[in-house]
Scaffold this motif. Structure first.
Motif, short mmCIF file in Angstrom:
data_model
loop_
_atom_site.label_atom_id
_atom_site.label_comp_id
_atom_site.label_asym_id
_atom_site.label_seq_id
_atom_site.Cartn_x
_atom_site.Cartn_y
_atom_site.Cartn_z
N GLN A 144 0.82 -1.21 0.00
CA GLN A 144 0.00 0.00 0.00
C GLN A 144 0.86 1.27 0.00
O GLN A 144 0.64 2.16 -0.79
CB GLN A 144 -0.92 0.05 1.23
N CYS A 145 1.84 1.33 0.92
CA CYS A 145 2.59 2.58 1.09
C CYS A 145 4.09 2.43 0.87
O CYS A 145 4.83 3.40 1.04
CB CYS A 145 2.32 3.16 2.47
N ASN A 146 4.56 1.23 0.53
CA ASN A 146 5.97 0.94 0.26
C ASN A 146 6.89 1.15 1.45
O ASN A 146 8.09 1.35 1.29
CB ASN A 146 6.48 1.74 -0.95
N SER A 147 6.33 1.12 2.65
CA SER A 147 7.15 1.21 3.86
C SER A 147 7.58 -0.18 4.29
O SER A 147 7.14 -1.18 3.72
CB SER A 147 6.34 1.85 4.99
N TYR A 156 2.32 -10.54 6.61
CA TYR A 156 3.14 -9.40 7.01
C TYR A 156 2.23 -8.24 7.36
O TYR A 156 1.13 -8.12 6.85
CB TYR A 156 4.07 -9.00 5.86
N ARG A 157 2.74 -7.35 8.25
CA ARG A 157 1.98 -6.16 8.65
C ARG A 157 2.89 -4.95 8.47
O ARG A 157 4.04 -4.96 8.88
CB ARG A 157 1.53 -6.25 10.10
N CYS A 158 2.35 -3.90 7.86
CA CYS A 158 3.12 -2.68 7.65
C CYS A 158 3.27 -1.95 8.97
O CYS A 158 2.32 -1.82 9.74
CB CYS A 158 2.40 -1.78 6.64
N THR A 159 4.48 -1.45 9.23
CA THR A 159 4.74 -0.73 10.48
C THR A 159 4.20 0.70 10.43
O THR A 159 4.10 1.34 11.47
CB THR A 159 6.26 -0.69 10.78
N VAL A 160 3.83 1.19 9.24
CA VAL A 160 3.33 2.56 9.10
C VAL A 160 1.81 2.60 9.01
O VAL A 160 1.15 3.27 9.78
CB VAL A 160 3.97 3.24 7.87
#
Length: 84
Positions: A5-8, A24-28
């Motif tokens: 979604q946000c490339n973080s 996986y879960r995005c940290t942002v």
């Protein structure tokens, strides 16, 4: 692993999806997703897939032939219909 979604940066979420893939879960943005798919179809392969369907082969058989899910076959059909 990068967030789709946000490339973080994304981290393992500590569990796996019902089909056994690591989640996986995005940290942002907290978006959850599974790892990258290793199977990508070229436009030529997608054309061949559509041709097989026009030959009367069912979606399940076409999916097995191309090594993809039946849902992916449905997505390709929908994308082609929207292009027309």
């Amino acid at each position: 692993m990068e967030c789709k979604q946000c490339n973080s940066k994304a981290i393992k979420n500590g569990h796996k999806s019902p089909n056994g893939k690591q989640v996986y879960r995005c940290t942002v943005c907290d978006h959850c997703f599974t790892g990258e798919s290793k199977r990508r179809l070229t436009e030529e392969q997608k054309d061949a897939l559509i041709a097989r369907l026009f030959e009367g082969i069912d979606k399940k058989s076409v999916a097995e032939e191309f090594g993809i899910s039946k849902r992916t076959v449905q997505r390709i059909i929908k994308a082609r219909q929207q292009q027309e």
